[in-house]
Design a protein around this motif. Structure first.
Motif, PDB file in Angstrom:
ATOM      1  N   MET A  34       0.693  -1.359   0.012  1.00 20.95           N
ATOM      2  CA  MET A  34      -0.055  -0.068   0.021  1.00 20.95           C
ATOM      3  C   MET A  34       0.864   1.224  -0.096  1.00 20.95           C
ATOM      4  O   MET A  34       0.460   2.216  -0.459  1.00 20.95           O
ATOM      5  N   ARG A  35       1.921   0.900   0.643  1.00 24.18           N
ATOM      6  CA  ARG A  35       3.026   2.427   0.652  1.00 24.18           C
ATOM      7  C   ARG A  35       3.808   2.500  -0.478  1.00 24.18           C
ATOM      8  O   ARG A  35       3.853   3.490  -1.142  1.00 24.18           O
ATOM      9  N   HIS A  36       4.471   1.431  -1.116  1.00 23.72           N
ATOM     10  CA  HIS A  36       5.351   1.402  -2.211  1.00 23.72           C
ATOM     11  C   HIS A  36       5.517   0.107  -2.838  1.00 23.72           C
ATOM     12  O   HIS A  36       6.147  -0.706  -2.015  1.00 23.72           O
ATOM     13  N   ARG A  37       5.342   0.136  -3.943  1.00 25.20           N
ATOM     14  CA  ARG A  37       5.061  -1.228  -4.714  1.00 25.20           C
ATOM     15  C   ARG A  37       6.703  -2.096  -4.776  1.00 25.20           C
ATOM     16  O   ARG A  37       7.003  -3.243  -4.641  1.00 25.20           O
ATOM     17  N   ARG A  38       7.640  -1.241  -5.119  1.00 23.07           N
ATOM     18  CA  ARG A  38       8.924  -1.602  -5.423  1.00 23.07           C
ATOM     19  C   ARG A  38       9.432  -2.305  -4.151  1.00 23.07           C
ATOM     20  O   ARG A  38       9.975  -3.427  -4.321  1.00 23.07           O
ATOM     21  N   THR A  39       9.433  -1.541  -2.850  1.00 23.57           N
ATOM     22  CA  THR A  39       9.890  -2.336  -1.820  1.00 23.57           C
ATOM     23  C   THR A  39       9.077  -3.683  -1.429  1.00 23.57           C
ATOM     24  O   THR A  39       9.510  -4.449  -1.021  1.00 23.57           O
ATOM     25  N   ALA A  40       7.902  -3.797  -1.725  1.00 24.55           N
ATOM     26  CA  ALA A  40       6.792  -4.848  -1.565  1.00 24.55           C
ATOM     27  C   ALA A  40       7.422  -5.917  -2.366  1.00 24.55           C
ATOM     28  O   ALA A  40       7.415  -7.041  -1.913  1.00 24.55           O
ATOM     29  N   VAL A  41       7.664  -5.577  -3.645  1.00 24.39           N
ATOM     30  CA  VAL A  41       8.143  -6.686  -4.648  1.00 24.39           C
ATOM     31  C   VAL A  41       9.505  -7.414  -4.032  1.00 24.39           C
ATOM     32  O   VAL A  41       9.507  -8.544  -3.838  1.00 24.39           O
ATOM     33  N   ALA A  42      10.167  -6.584  -3.264  1.00 23.18           N
ATOM     34  CA  ALA A  42      11.641  -7.194  -2.790  1.00 23.18           C
ATOM     35  C   ALA A  42      11.240  -8.044  -1.426  1.00 23.18           C
ATOM     36  O   ALA A  42      11.617  -8.942  -1.317  1.00 23.18           O
ATOM     37  N   ALA A  43      10.272  -7.252  -0.923  1.00 28.80           N
ATOM     38  CA  ALA A  43      10.014  -8.119   0.677  1.00 28.80           C
ATOM     39  C   ALA A  43       9.438  -9.422   0.112  1.00 28.80           C
ATOM     40  O   ALA A  43       9.407 -10.407   0.862  1.00 28.80           O
ATOM     41  N   ALA A  44       8.307  -9.495  -0.775  1.00 28.08           N
ATOM     42  CA  ALA A  44       7.557 -10.829  -1.122  1.00 28.08           C
ATOM     43  C   ALA A  44       8.972 -11.693  -1.735  1.00 28.08           C
ATOM     44  O   ALA A  44       8.701 -12.907  -1.322  1.00 28.08           O
ATOM     45  N   MET A  45       9.633 -11.248  -2.416  1.00 27.67           N
ATOM     46  CA  MET A  45      10.827 -12.049  -2.850  1.00 27.67           C
ATOM     47  C   MET A  45      11.882 -12.674  -1.635  1.00 27.67           C
ATOM     48  O   MET A  45      12.092 -13.841  -1.476  1.00 27.67           O
ATOM     49  N   GLY A  46      11.874 -11.823  -0.568  1.00 30.15           N
ATOM     50  CA  GLY A  46      12.347 -12.398   0.715  1.00 30.15           C
ATOM     51  C   GLY A  46      11.716 -13.518   1.329  1.00 30.15           C
ATOM     52  O   GLY A  46      12.433 -14.282   1.713  1.00 30.15           O
ATOM     53  N   ILE A  47      10.384 -13.427   1.509  1.00 30.05           N
ATOM     54  CA  ILE A  47       9.495 -14.348   2.124  1.00 30.05           C
ATOM     55  C   ILE A  47       9.678 -15.620   1.162  1.00 30.05           C
ATOM     56  O   ILE A  47       9.934 -16.612   1.758  1.00 30.05           O
ATOM     57  N   ALA A  48       9.742 -15.584   0.168  1.00 26.48           N
ATOM     58  CA  ALA A  48       9.653 -16.863  -0.996  1.00 26.48           C
ATOM     59  C   ALA A  48      10.964 -17.253  -0.848  1.00 26.48           C
ATOM     60  O   ALA A  48      11.309 -18.670  -0.985  1.00 26.48           O
ATOM     61  N   VAL A  49      12.190 -16.690  -0.737  1.00 27.40           N
ATOM     62  CA  VAL A  49      13.475 -17.007  -0.662  1.00 27.40           C
ATOM     63  C   VAL A  49      13.561 -18.171   0.668  1.00 27.40           C
ATOM     64  O   VAL A  49      14.257 -18.915   0.637  1.00 27.40           O
TER      65      VAL A  49
END
Length: 218
Positions: A34-49
């Protein structure tokens, strides 16, 4: 190729089973989107990793453990199934509507039509933060350990294990990025009812897996 489809699909189901229940990490990911899509995409990758890392570790150790307990293999499967059922039961027991976090208020200084605020967190920092937060959850490690130990024989070959991991990683990443898209598009909180149903679907997959690996009974 067809013989690799089964472990790949099993990995995808396992990845969804651990990723779909919307706990604290999912809520944090939605708020980040909701705040910033770019950082959320990176965060999602972190969870998946982290999901993939735990699955890889469990896949490497699971067949070895299974080969050393072959005389009581059926009982190991039953114990693993019991652990998975306990995880599913605990998750389903908590699948009740809760108060959702408040919607971020629009910034009065923002341009007309803007609904999200920006964040100073860089993608790399968000990735590292979500990796750390996800890694300290022991349920994920226990989930994959029980699952892969019970399926040690079927994941004993390199290609089968690799296909399983591809399925886990792809399913987890796809689900996390779907949450990012949802948070970015909606710009508002997900309903309590929707959260409850993701809990039920995700932990339902875990319970189904438990039944599958428990059969045939000793």
């Amino acid at each position: 190729m067809s013989e690799l489809m089964t472990p790949a699909l099993a990995g995808a189901a396992a990845g969804l089973g651990v990723a779909m229940p919307m706990g604290a990490m999912s809520v944090l990911l939605l708020q980040e989107a909701m705040r910033h899509r770019r950082t959320a995409v990176a965060a999602a990758m972190g969870i998946a990793v982290v999901d993939l890392g735990y699955a890889a570790l469990a896949t490497a150790v699971g067949p070895w453990a299974a080969s050393h307990v072959s005389p009581v293999e059926a009982w190991v499967r039953l114990a693993s199934a019991a652990i998975l059922l306990a995880i599913a039961a605990h998750g389903l027991a908590g699948a009740r509507p809760e108060a959702a976090p408040p919607v971020p208020a629009p910034d009065p200084a923002a341009a007309p039509g803007a609904t999200r605020t920006t964040t100073g967190v860089r993608p790399a920092k968000a990735f590292a933060r979500f990796v750390a937060l996800t890694a300290i959850n022991p349920t994920t490690a226990l989930y994959f350990a029980a699952l892969t130990t019970a399926q040690g024989a079927s994941l004993g070959t390199g290609p089968a294990g690799a296909a399983f991991l591809v399925g886990v990683g792809a399913a987890s990443l796809l689900w996390q990025q779907s949450l990012v898209a949802l948070g970015s598009f909606a710009g508002a909180r997900i309903s309590a009812t929707a959260r409850v149903w993701t809990f039920r679907l995700g932990y339902g997959l875990v319970a189904a897996y438990a039944v599958k690996i428990a059969l045939p009974l000793p």
